[in-house]
Design an enzyme around this catalytic site. Structure first.
Site, PDB file in Angstrom:
ATOM      1  N   ARG A  94       0.769  -1.372   0.061  1.00 10.00           N
ATOM      2  CA  ARG A  94       0.105  -0.012   0.069  1.00 10.00           C
ATOM      3  C   ARG A  94       1.001   1.168  -0.072  1.00 10.00           C
ATOM      4  O   ARG A  94       1.797   1.354   0.955  1.00 10.00           O
ATOM      5  CB  ARG A  94      -1.043   0.035   1.403  1.00 10.00           C
ATOM      6  CG  ARG A  94      -1.880   1.144   1.454  1.00 10.00           C
ATOM      7  CD  ARG A  94      -2.587   1.068   2.591  1.00 10.00           C
ATOM      8  NE  ARG A  94      -3.383   2.307   2.775  1.00 10.00           N
ATOM      9  CZ  ARG A  94      -3.176   3.301   3.565  1.00 10.00           C
ATOM     10  NH1 ARG A  94      -2.094   3.209   4.618  1.00 10.00           N
ATOM     11  NH2 ARG A  94      -4.023   4.440   3.623  1.00 10.00           N
ATOM     12  N   HIS A 138      -3.050  10.662   0.648  1.00 15.20           N
ATOM     13  CA  HIS A 138      -2.464  10.668   1.994  1.00 15.20           C
ATOM     14  C   HIS A 138      -1.658  12.154   2.104  1.00 15.20           C
ATOM     15  O   HIS A 138      -0.612  12.260   2.505  1.00 15.20           O
ATOM     16  CB  HIS A 138      -1.255   9.654   1.678  1.00 15.20           C
ATOM     17  CG  HIS A 138      -1.385   8.957   3.350  1.00 15.20           C
ATOM     18  ND1 HIS A 138      -1.486   7.625   3.500  1.00 15.20           N
ATOM     19  CD2 HIS A 138      -0.902   9.602   4.435  1.00 15.20           C
ATOM     20  CE1 HIS A 138      -1.209   7.449   4.945  1.00 15.20           C
ATOM     21  NE2 HIS A 138      -0.744   8.448   5.267  1.00 15.20           N
ATOM     22  N   GLU A 183      -7.714   8.822   5.870  1.00 12.43           N
ATOM     23  CA  GLU A 183      -7.972   9.351   7.173  1.00 12.43           C
ATOM     24  C   GLU A 183      -8.587  10.730   6.930  1.00 12.43           C
ATOM     25  O   GLU A 183      -7.918  11.849   7.147  1.00 12.43           O
ATOM     26  CB  GLU A 183      -6.850   9.342   8.094  1.00 12.43           C
ATOM     27  CG  GLU A 183      -6.391   7.867   8.357  1.00 12.43           C
ATOM     28  CD  GLU A 183      -5.162   7.763   9.376  1.00 12.43           C
ATOM     29  OE1 GLU A 183      -4.918   8.994   9.681  1.00 12.43           O
ATOM     30  OE2 GLU A 183      -5.093   7.063   9.975  1.00 12.43           O
ATOM     31  N   ASN A 312      -7.810   1.974   9.634  1.00  9.13           N
ATOM     32  CA  ASN A 312      -6.237   2.235  10.401  1.00  9.13           C
ATOM     33  C   ASN A 312      -6.503   2.175  11.856  1.00  9.13           C
ATOM     34  O   ASN A 312      -7.411   2.987  12.204  1.00  9.13           O
ATOM     35  CB  ASN A 312      -5.856   3.526   9.862  1.00  9.13           C
ATOM     36  CG  ASN A 312      -5.385   3.513   8.408  1.00  9.13           C
ATOM     37  OD1 ASN A 312      -5.370   2.737   7.531  1.00  9.13           O
ATOM     38  ND2 ASN A 312      -4.872   4.771   8.045  1.00  9.13           N
ATOM     39  N   TYR A 314      -4.790   1.994  15.621  1.00  7.28           N
ATOM     40  CA  TYR A 314      -3.678   2.197  16.412  1.00  7.28           C
ATOM     41  C   TYR A 314      -3.964   2.003  17.976  1.00  7.28           C
ATOM     42  O   TYR A 314      -3.261   1.467  18.769  1.00  7.28           O
ATOM     43  CB  TYR A 314      -2.816   3.632  16.350  1.00  7.28           C
ATOM     44  CG  TYR A 314      -2.377   3.743  15.046  1.00  7.28           C
ATOM     45  CD1 TYR A 314      -1.073   3.150  14.632  1.00  7.28           C
ATOM     46  CD2 TYR A 314      -3.132   4.101  13.892  1.00  7.28           C
ATOM     47  CE1 TYR A 314      -0.644   2.973  13.529  1.00  7.28           C
ATOM     48  CE2 TYR A 314      -2.472   4.188  12.559  1.00  7.28           C
ATOM     49  CZ  TYR A 314      -1.139   3.531  12.455  1.00  7.28           C
ATOM     50  OH  TYR A 314      -0.552   3.721  11.219  1.00  7.28           O
ATOM     51  N   GLU A 377      -3.693  -0.017   8.008  1.00  8.15           N
ATOM     52  CA  GLU A 377      -2.640   0.357   8.815  1.00  8.15           C
ATOM     53  C   GLU A 377      -2.685  -0.283  10.216  1.00  8.15           C
ATOM     54  O   GLU A 377      -3.857  -0.197  10.800  1.00  8.15           O
ATOM     55  CB  GLU A 377      -2.342   1.841   8.931  1.00  8.15           C
ATOM     56  CG  GLU A 377      -1.928   2.663   7.801  1.00  8.15           C
ATOM     57  CD  GLU A 377      -1.813   4.083   8.047  1.00  8.15           C
ATOM     58  OE1 GLU A 377      -1.735   4.604   9.240  1.00  8.15           O
ATOM     59  OE2 GLU A 377      -1.988   4.834   6.927  1.00  8.15           O
TER      60      GLU A 377
HETATM   61  C1  FCB Z   1      -1.715   7.577  10.482  1.00  9.57           C
HETATM   62  C2  FCB Z   1      -0.982   7.779   9.055  1.00  9.57           C
HETATM   63  C3  FCB Z   1       0.103   7.536   8.727  1.00  9.57           C
HETATM   64  C4  FCB Z   1       0.853   7.531   9.848  1.00  9.57           C
HETATM   65  C5  FCB Z   1       0.410   6.791  11.199  1.00  9.57           C
HETATM   66  C6  FCB Z   1       1.453   6.662  12.407  1.00  9.57           C
HETATM   67  O1  FCB Z   1      -2.721   8.410  10.975  1.00  9.57           O
HETATM   68  O2  FCB Z   1      -2.256   7.541   8.200  1.00  9.57           O
HETATM   69  O3  FCB Z   1       0.612   8.374   7.838  1.00  9.57           O
HETATM   70  O4  FCB Z   1       1.220   8.463  10.334  1.00  9.57           O
HETATM   71  O5  FCB Z   1      -0.725   7.299  11.531  1.00  9.57           O
END
Ligand code: FCB
Length: 471
Positions: A94, A138, A183, A312, A314, A377
């Protein structure tokens, strides 16, 4: 939950990889990057500045005064880098196209030299048996379009659709997987409300207009790509999502979680999937004197059918409806929405590590929106360093990846239609406002020499992919 044991992660050295049976059946494995974070070559071959080139020059905007002028120098190392990706044994990569490289200034014809770079990248990937997974945007908006109003201005949505069509015309014969935006929450909220990302504006109303025009840009681009009727087109958008929950069962905390979900998730997914903005969000914006600039036909465009939703992930969040002093309204008289920590270990970004939130999120998305998902992500920054033996023993990152893959497997086992996983990130890279300080790579980059070293987590990921595929 399943019976597969999680591998023990030693403090140093490589954790053993084990197959993940739930992810063996047609599951797509990949690694992810984005253009501004790795390419460098900022003013080569006709590329014009993006809002990030400008923002990096604002004193104090980016840690260390860093910028993406050179980054990982990927632009000049593309063949070696694709070989490195192939060595990881993944089946997809990607990456994003730099709008100001493909269409300098954000208007007019394609730039043949910019296209030539992506031709080379795509052809090399295909030659190595790796599926290209392209993101159109992006975050690197051409500066000229920001000067003309940026995402709060409706015209930017039309410019984006033109760019999408032109990029697809150039690469669509070889690229089937197209993600419009990465995002949009970050583009709108970090860029136009909080001002911590480019273009650095602080205006909530403008940010809400940006939300609508980002979604409209997505929808118009989706219509154009669908109209080109490329065989096998797989169209998606990527959102940053977490699992939000009330900190307690109190009415105030549940209300806070609802508000957070409204502006974080439903304001994007409701129009994308159901063709309407959530009523509670519209009403609350109205109370603040903000009307989303929706015109006739916009919502139909935004709800153009998607093949896949990129997620994505985290971290996850708990919300309270009261401040620490107990008050339910903030200094400006608005309802409090306060994040309450879980008390979990954190990454170098200070983000709490909440893997089971990914399972809950995927099940919720499946239930409320029903789209197939791909994790576009997931990963973690840690302050890793090269050890005396030359390797990077990032056991914490390996544990993060293992726990989150387990969470994906659990979601699949519970019925969520999750079709793939991309580790963020292939490389240590330019982490936006944090500059080069935060390292997310499963491959280390030494910025003085541009030397790449597969970290222990990268080797673990490679082994996990291989073992799971062969399962
Ligand atoms: C996301 C972004 C990516 C990177 C990660 C840690 O929000 O899409 O570019 O910065 O976080």
């Amino acid at each position: 939950m399943t019976a597969t044991a999680k591998p023990p992660v030693p403090a140093t050295g490589r954790a053993p990889a084990v197959p993940i049976p739930e992810l063996s059946d047609g599951f797509r494995w990949g690694v992810a990057t984005s253009a501004y974070q790795i390419e460098g070559a900022a003013d080569e071959d006709g590329r014009t500045p993006s809002i990030w080139d400008t923002f990096c020059r604002v004193p104090g905007a980016v840690a260390g005064g860093d910028n993406g002028d050179v980054a990982c120098d990927h632009y000049h190392r593309v063949t070696d880098d694709v070989d490195l990706i192939a060595g990881l044994g993944v089946d997809a990569y990607r990456f994003s196209l730099a709008w100001p490289r493909v269409q300098p200034g954000g208007r007019g014809p394609a730039n043949p030299r910019g296209i030539a770079f992506y031709d080379r990248l795509v052809d090399t990937l295909l030659d190595r048996g790796i599926t290209p997974w392209v993101t159109l945007y992006h975050w690197d908006l051409p500066q000229e379009l920001e000067d003309a109003g940026g995402w709060p201005a409706r015209d930017t949505a039309h410019r984006f659709a033109d760019y999408a069509e032109l990029a697809h015309a150039a690469l669509g014969d070889r690229v089937a997987h197209w993600t419009t935006l990465n995002e949009p929450w970050c583009s709108a909220m970090l860029g136009y409300d909080q001002g911590v990302h480019a273009p650095g504006r602080r205006d909530f109303g403008a940010a809400m207009h940006a939300v609508h025009h980002l979604l409209l840009g997505h929808g118009l681009a989706a219509q154009r790509l669908r109209a080109q009727a490329a065989p096998g087109l797989e169209l998606g958008i990527t959102l940053n999502l977490g699992h939000g929950s009330p900190a307690t069962d109190s009415a105030q905390d549940r209300e806070a979680a609802r508000r957070a979900d409204g502006l974080g998730t439903r304001i994007y997914l409701d129009p994308l999937v159901h063709g309407r903005y959530p009523e509670d969000v519209v009403a609350e914006l109205g109370e603040r004197g903000i009307t989303l600039p929706v015109r006739e036909g916009d919502l139909a465009a935004i709800a153009t059918p998607l093949d896949v939703l990129g997620v994505n992930y985290y971290s996850s969040h708990r919300f309270a409806g009261t401040a620490e002093d107990g008050s339910a309204v903030d200094g400006e008289g608005r309802p409090v929405v306060r994040g309450v920590p879980f008390g979990r270990p954190r990454t170098a970004m200070d983000w709490e590590i909440v893997p089971e939130g990914l399972t809950s999120l995927l099940l919720r998305l499946h239930r409320d929106y029903g789209l197939p998902t791909v994790i576009t992500e997931n990963g973690a920054a840690f302050d890793d360093a090269r050890a005396a033996d030359g390797a990077v023993h990032d056991a914490d990152r390996t544990a993060y990846l293992a726990d989150h893959l387990r969470a994906v497997a659990d979601a699949r086992a519970a019925g969520a239609d999750v079709r793939g996983y991309f580790a963020w990130s292939l490389f240590d890279n330019f982490e936006w406002a944090y500059g080069y300080e935060k390292r997310f790579g499963i491959v280390r980059v030494d910025y003085d020499t541009q030397r790449r070293t597969v970290k222990d987590s990268g080797a673990w990921y490679r082994d996990t992919v291989r073992l799971t595929r062969g399962h």
